[in-house]
Design a protein around this motif. Structure first.
Motif, PDB file in Angstrom:
ATOM      1  N   ARG A   1       0.858  -1.177   0.000  1.00  0.00           N
ATOM      2  CA  ARG A   1       0.000   0.000   0.000  1.00  0.00           C
ATOM      3  C   ARG A   1       0.898   1.232   0.000  1.00  0.00           C
ATOM      4  N   GLU A   2       0.356   2.333  -0.487  1.00  0.00           N
ATOM      5  CA  GLU A   2       1.151   3.551  -0.660  1.00  0.00           C
ATOM      6  C   GLU A   2       1.855   3.987   0.626  1.00  0.00           C
ATOM      7  N   ALA A   3       1.161   3.988   1.739  1.00  0.00           N
ATOM      8  CA  ALA A   3       1.761   4.434   3.003  1.00  0.00           C
ATOM      9  C   ALA A   3       2.906   3.514   3.424  1.00  0.00           C
ATOM     10  N   GLU A   4       2.732   2.215   3.212  1.00  0.00           N
ATOM     11  CA  GLU A   4       3.791   1.270   3.566  1.00  0.00           C
ATOM     12  C   GLU A   4       5.002   1.460   2.660  1.00  0.00           C
ATOM     13  N   ALA A   5       4.749   1.617   1.368  1.00  0.00           N
ATOM     14  CA  ALA A   5       5.851   1.838   0.426  1.00  0.00           C
ATOM     15  C   ALA A   5       6.576   3.136   0.765  1.00  0.00           C
ATOM     16  N   ARG A   6       5.824   4.163   1.107  1.00  0.00           N
ATOM     17  CA  ARG A   6       6.429   5.460   1.445  1.00  0.00           C
ATOM     18  C   ARG A   6       7.352   5.327   2.660  1.00  0.00           C
ATOM     19  N   SER A   7       6.990   4.461   3.595  1.00  0.00           N
ATOM     20  CA  SER A   7       7.827   4.291   4.786  1.00  0.00           C
ATOM     21  C   SER A   7       9.185   3.679   4.438  1.00  0.00           C
ATOM     22  N   LEU A   8       9.276   3.033   3.290  1.00  0.00           N
ATOM     23  CA  LEU A   8      10.528   2.412   2.860  1.00  0.00           C
ATOM     24  C   LEU A   8      11.396   3.358   2.028  1.00  0.00           C
ATOM     25  N   ARG A   9      10.882   4.527   1.737  1.00  0.00           N
ATOM     26  CA  ARG A   9      11.615   5.451   0.858  1.00  0.00           C
ATOM     27  C   ARG A   9      13.034   5.747   1.328  1.00  0.00           C
ATOM     28  N   PRO A  10      13.275   6.067   2.596  1.00  0.00           N
ATOM     29  CA  PRO A  10      14.660   6.334   3.004  1.00  0.00           C
ATOM     30  C   PRO A  10      15.600   5.143   2.745  1.00  0.00           C
ATOM     31  N   ALA A  11      15.119   3.950   3.023  1.00  0.00           N
ATOM     32  CA  ALA A  11      15.949   2.761   2.790  1.00  0.00           C
ATOM     33  C   ALA A  11      16.199   2.556   1.301  1.00  0.00           C
ATOM     34  N   LEU A  12      15.181   2.797   0.484  1.00  0.00           N
ATOM     35  CA  LEU A  12      15.335   2.658  -0.961  1.00  0.00           C
ATOM     36  C   LEU A  12      16.281   3.717  -1.527  1.00  0.00           C
ATOM     37  N   GLU A  13      16.187   4.933  -1.004  1.00  0.00           N
ATOM     38  CA  GLU A  13      17.097   5.987  -1.462  1.00  0.00           C
ATOM     39  C   GLU A  13      18.541   5.666  -1.076  1.00  0.00           C
ATOM     40  N   ALA A  14      18.742   5.127   0.113  1.00  0.00           N
ATOM     41  CA  ALA A  14      20.096   4.736   0.530  1.00  0.00           C
ATOM     42  C   ALA A  14      20.622   3.630  -0.383  1.00  0.00           C
ATOM     43  N   LEU A  15      19.769   2.667  -0.717  1.00  0.00           N
ATOM     44  CA  LEU A  15      20.170   1.595  -1.630  1.00  0.00           C
ATOM     45  C   LEU A  15      20.508   2.163  -3.002  1.00  0.00           C
ATOM     46  N   LEU A  16      19.725   3.105  -3.473  1.00  0.00           N
ATOM     47  CA  LEU A  16      20.002   3.733  -4.760  1.00  0.00           C
ATOM     48  C   LEU A  16      21.379   4.387  -4.761  1.00  0.00           C
ATOM     49  N   HIS A  17      21.732   5.072  -3.688  1.00  0.00           N
ATOM     50  CA  HIS A  17      23.059   5.698  -3.592  1.00  0.00           C
ATOM     51  C   HIS A  17      24.157   4.633  -3.624  1.00  0.00           C
ATOM     52  N   GLN A  18      23.931   3.523  -2.940  1.00  0.00           N
ATOM     53  CA  GLN A  18      24.914   2.437  -2.952  1.00  0.00           C
ATOM     54  C   GLN A  18      25.083   1.876  -4.365  1.00  0.00           C
ATOM     55  N   VAL A  19      23.977   1.690  -5.060  1.00  0.00           N
ATOM     56  CA  VAL A  19      24.031   1.167  -6.429  1.00  0.00           C
ATOM     57  C   VAL A  19      24.743   2.163  -7.337  1.00  0.00           C
ATOM     58  N   ASN A  20      24.448   3.444  -7.189  1.00  0.00           N
ATOM     59  CA  ASN A  20      25.122   4.461  -7.996  1.00  0.00           C
ATOM     60  C   ASN A  20      26.618   4.470  -7.732  1.00  0.00           C
ATOM     61  N   ASP A  21      27.011   4.313  -6.470  1.00  0.00           N
ATOM     62  CA  ASP A  21      28.437   4.251  -6.138  1.00  0.00           C
ATOM     63  C   ASP A  21      29.081   3.022  -6.770  1.00  0.00           C
ATOM     64  N   LEU A  22      28.392   1.892  -6.737  1.00  0.00           N
ATOM     65  CA  LEU A  22      28.910   0.675  -7.368  1.00  0.00           C
ATOM     66  C   LEU A  22      29.056   0.875  -8.865  1.00  0.00           C
ATOM     67  N   THR A  23      28.054   1.481  -9.483  1.00  0.00           N
ATOM     68  CA  THR A  23      28.102   1.735 -10.920  1.00  0.00           C
ATOM     69  C   THR A  23      29.297   2.614 -11.277  1.00  0.00           C
ATOM     70  N   ALA A  24      29.528   3.633 -10.484  1.00  0.00           N
ATOM     71  CA  ALA A  24      30.677   4.517 -10.717  1.00  0.00           C
ATOM     72  C   ALA A  24      31.980   3.768 -10.557  1.00  0.00           C
ATOM     73  N   GLU A  25      32.050   2.896  -9.556  1.00  0.00           N
ATOM     74  CA  GLU A  25      33.268   2.113  -9.321  1.00  0.00           C
ATOM     75  C   GLU A  25      33.528   1.149 -10.476  1.00  0.00           C
ATOM     76  N   VAL A  26      32.462   0.512 -10.968  1.00  0.00           N
ATOM     77  CA  VAL A  26      32.610  -0.410 -12.100  1.00  0.00           C
ATOM     78  C   VAL A  26      33.076   0.366 -13.340  1.00  0.00           C
ATOM     79  N   ALA A  27      32.554   1.568 -13.533  1.00  0.00           N
ATOM     80  CA  ALA A  27      32.947   2.381 -14.695  1.00  0.00           C
ATOM     81  C   ALA A  27      34.424   2.762 -14.627  1.00  0.00           C
TER      82      ALA A  27
END
Length: 83
Positions: free
Chosen positions: A55-81
């Motif tokens: 549900r939208e409210a539950e998904a919204r509660s995960l936003r900080p964790a998802l944003e942190a994961l996105l930053h980790q993935v972006n850092d990995l992508t940069a490292e691979v590049a």
């Protein structure tokens, strides 16, 4: 425990697990090793589907964790590049 809360916690655990995988992959790349990110792509797709099932409210509660994961993935992508 309510099903939605259980599902939300399972998704949160999957986010944390994927974060650990991304950190390990980044460490390997930094150490000069090649990594295959195909499994990570598959897991990310499954994670997105799980978030969309919330549900939208539950998904919204995960936003900080998802944003942190996105930053980790972006850092990995940069490292691979750079490798």
């Amino acid at each position: 425990m309510h099903y939605a809360a259980t599902h939300t916690e399972a998704v949160r655990a999957a986010i944390e697990s994927m974060g650990g995988t991304v950190m390990m992959a980044r460490a390997l790349v930094e150490g000069g090793r090649r990594v295959d990110l195909e499994g990570l792509d598959r897991d990310a797709t499954a994670l997105c589907a799980a978030v969309l099932a919330l549900r939208e409210a539950e998904a919204r509660s995960l936003r900080p964790a998802l944003e942190a994961l996105l930053h980790q993935v972006n850092d990995l992508t940069a490292e691979v590049a750079r490798a």
